[in-house]
Design a protein around this motif. Structure first.
Motif, short mmCIF file in Angstrom:
data_model
loop_
_atom_site.label_atom_id
_atom_site.label_comp_id
_atom_site.label_asym_id
_atom_site.label_seq_id
_atom_site.Cartn_x
_atom_site.Cartn_y
_atom_site.Cartn_z
N ALA A 372 5.90 -9.52 -4.05
CA ALA A 372 6.28 -8.43 -3.15
C ALA A 372 5.33 -7.25 -3.28
N ALA A 373 5.02 -6.86 -4.53
CA ALA A 373 4.10 -5.74 -4.75
C ALA A 373 2.70 -6.08 -4.23
N GLU A 483 3.45 2.40 6.01
CA GLU A 483 2.58 1.75 5.01
C GLU A 483 1.89 2.76 4.11
N GLY A 484 1.89 4.03 4.50
CA GLY A 484 1.32 5.06 3.62
C GLY A 484 2.11 5.24 2.34
N PRO A 485 3.40 5.67 2.41
CA PRO A 485 4.15 5.95 1.19
C PRO A 485 4.77 4.75 0.51
N VAL A 486 5.02 3.67 1.24
CA VAL A 486 5.82 2.58 0.68
C VAL A 486 5.13 1.81 -0.46
N PRO A 487 3.86 1.40 -0.36
CA PRO A 487 3.31 0.50 -1.38
C PRO A 487 3.40 1.02 -2.81
N TYR A 490 7.13 1.38 -3.87
CA TYR A 490 7.72 0.05 -4.02
C TYR A 490 7.23 -0.62 -5.31
N SER A 491 5.92 -0.60 -5.53
CA SER A 491 5.36 -1.29 -6.68
C SER A 491 5.77 -0.64 -8.00
N ALA A 492 6.01 0.67 -7.97
CA ALA A 492 6.42 1.38 -9.19
C ALA A 492 7.84 1.04 -9.61
N GLU A 493 8.66 0.51 -8.69
CA GLU A 493 10.07 0.32 -9.00
C GLU A 493 10.48 -1.14 -9.16
#
Length: 627
Positions: A372-373, A483-487, A490-493
């Protein structure tokens, strides 16, 4: 060891009709690697009250927290049933002050302690460094190739220009991201961020004084080490300190202020255009925000989750007390985190850096988070934003703009990219991460394609320049809240605490490694395909990214970091089957046939009381009370 850590109830198995320790039925237990029932279960569910209180007593004795035992007895009960804190009775009943604190946490979720806001501000400064570093070369690319004698159309010169632009991302992907895990392990989150800032000061200054392209490439590679460390650590630092209800909004400040750094960079590029040393100033100025980053990080508390991972529970208590309003919240969060860490340790065991990396692809729960990340990170490169961030001045010049007009249009792009990131503060934790991506990718596809097609308008037609700029700005407007803030949020959590550093390192290496590939290859793509072909290619990549997100990226909004273990325990095949057999038919009925009564059966089912599952219920109850 505490009873929680000894208990076999945390093993990912059970026998039908047999009771596990603490009264938890095996049929209700969720395997963190294969969650076929798609249940989100509280790790404290099913533990009888007297047993839970004995566990708490053992916990505070073992961890040296005896003076806080009264809070932990209450906090454990709140963590076990977050929505029932009003009904706790007996000696652990909450007083009115404690109840009011928990009510306000739901009704006024943005009333956060100063030190938490300071932490997010510091992370935001780190993000601004990242964005400004990206755009220094954007404007400088118009000038430094001629100075270094690499301005021809030869293959060698194009590769060298691409290497200078991609240098930070090569340094990041090859070295910086992979140092994140060991350095976080040794230095903590704060120490790693401080070290990363050093690489964002001295090599950046050095790049302004580089006299040969070899010196320039060396400095930008060193800068990339700092960028990789920072990008792999700062979002984790923010995610681990933030409460679940606003975690997405606070962690997305990384992209918000990265966009602000891009905007500042384009503004400085424009401001120094007429200076004789313009390109040197463009490359050297990004060191400025790294200076306050070095200072502010000393005033931020260390991540409580990192401290607990290192078995430093007393410092974790002190850290969390300045990140929450009241000790009841501290005790609740610490005990909940401790319970989940105990489960993770049983399942994942102790491991080395190499084994943790291998486990990203071998342990099912971790592998799903890795996929997912990887998807959201590589989508950031597939969408085409960095062909604008790196080469917008070049693209606009190719479209017929003068040098100054190209820099002015790039400034407009930077402004739009930053301003349209603001809506995500509200939408990322309400509309959701996955929903934002699925909505914005189709919009980015047609705007990018339209921008490319606009270059087919004859060069003398005044509509040509205006339409190219318009569609590029619209592209940025759709990118910034999605797509700016999500990656990075998302990957940090998504990774468990045991694999969070190496997982985030892999995710950032994926993102910035492909950014390096893009930086090197885009000059060739632009030469061979022209502007319309290059934009059309990336429009196609947007379609590919949309499909990958639809099948591989679960929603994570308003889940605690501990609850996400159960989200990613759902097998990928079950998740894909749900999208095909449930989501697609529902979407067709609702939005094509306009059947308002069409209902979507939820994938995840609550297996017990969890804090995030109670938010909506509590908000309704509290709203009634407040009236």
């Amino acid at each position: 060891m505490s009873d929680i850590e000894k208990s076999s109830s945390i093993e990912p198995n059970g026998v039908h009709d047999e009771k596990l320790e603490h009264g938890l039925d095996a049929s209700k237990h969720v395997d963190l690697n294969v969650n076929l029932q798609a249940k989100i279960i509280n790790p404290l569910e099913g533990i009888p009250r007297d047993q839970l209180m004995r566990d708490v007593e053992a916990f505070v004795q073992e961890k040296g927290l005896q003076e806080h035992v009264a809070y932990f007895r209450k906090g454990a009960l709140v963590a076990q049933n977050p929505g029932g804190f009003e009904d706790i009775d007996g000696p652990e009943a909450l007083d009115e002050t404690e109840k009011q604190v928990l009510r306000k946490e739901i009704l006024h979720k943005w009333r956060l302690p100063f030190r938490l806001y300071l932490t997010i501000i510091t992370c935001s400064v780190g993000a601004a460094v990242q964005g400004w570093d990206q755009t220094g070369s954007n404007g400088a690319t118009l000038f430094f190739p001629d100075y270094y004698g690499i301005g021809s159309n030869s293959t060698k010169d194009k590769i060298l220009v691409g290497l200078i632009n991609a240098g930070p991302y090569i340094g990041c992907a090859v070295i910086g991201c992979w140092l994140s895990d060991p350095l976080n392990n040794w230095l903590g989150r704060r120490g790693t961020i401080f070290l990363s800032a050093q690489f964002c000061i001295w090599p950046v200054i050095g790049s302004a004084f580089s006299r040969t392209y070899a010196q320039q490439i060396s400095n930008r590679l060193l800068m990339g080490i700092g960028m990789g460390l920072k990008a792999s650590t700062v979002p984790i630092f923010a995610a681990e300190n933030a409460p679940a209800s606003v975690r997405g909004a606070l962690v997305m400040s990384w992209q918000m202020w990265t966009a602000f750094g891009i905007f500042l960079g384009t503004a400085i590029n424009l401001a120094v255009y007429y200076n004789a040393n313009n390109w040197r100033l463009m490359l050297g100025a990004p060191f400025i925000p790294a200076v306050p980053l070095v200072t502010l990080i000393f005033f931020c508390p260390e991540s409580p989750r990192w401290l607990m991972k290192k078995n430093r529970y007393l410092p974790a208590w002190k850290s969390l007390t300045v990140l929450r309003h009241h000790p009841i919240q501290v005790a609740r969060d610490m005990y909940s985190i401790h319970a989940q860490i105990s489960i993770e340790n049983q399942i994942l065991n102790k491991s080395t850096y190499i084994t943790r990396f291998v486990q990203l692809f071998t342990i099912p729960r971790v592998r799903r988070a890795t996929y997912a990340a990887f998807t959201v990170m590589i989508a950031q490169q597939l969408c085409g934003i960095n062909i604008i961030a790196f080469y917008s001045s070049t693209v606009f010049q190719e479209a017929g703009f003068t040098q100054f007009q190209a820099l002015l249009a790039s400034f407009g792009f930077g402004a739009v990219n930053w301003l349209f990131a603001f809506p995500a503060f509200w939408t990322i934790d309400t509309f959701g991460r996955r929903s934002l991506l699925l909505f914005t990718f189709p919009q980015m596809t047609w705007t990018l394609l339209a921008a490319g097609l606009s270059t087919l308008i004859p060069m003398g037609n005044p509509a040509r320049l205006g339409l190219v700029a318009l569609f590029v700005f619209l592209f940025a407007a759709f990118y910034s809240p999605g797509e700016g803030p999500v990656p990075f949020t998302y990957s940090a959590e998504v990774f468990p605490l045991s694999h969070r550093e190496v997982g985030m390192g892999f995710a950032v290496a994926t993102c910035l490694g492909w950014a390096a590939v893009l930086g090197i290859t885009f000059p060739f793509i632009l030469t061979r395909l022209g502007t319309v072909g290059a934009f059309g290619l990336y429009a196609g990549f947007n379609v590919l990214a949309f499909i990958m997100i639809f099948f591989l990226v679960p929603e994570t909004k308003q889940r605690t970091l501990e609850e996400l273990d159960y989200v990613f325990a759902v097998p990928t095949s079950k998740f894909i089957n749900y999208q095909v057999t449930k989501v697609v038919p529902w979407w067709f009925k609702r939005w094509v046939l306009f059947q308002r009564r069409a209902e979507l059966e939820p994938l995840y089912k609550q297996g017990g009381a969890s804090r995030s599952s109670q938010v909506g219920k509590q908000e309704g109850n509290m709203t009634t009370v407040s009236r």
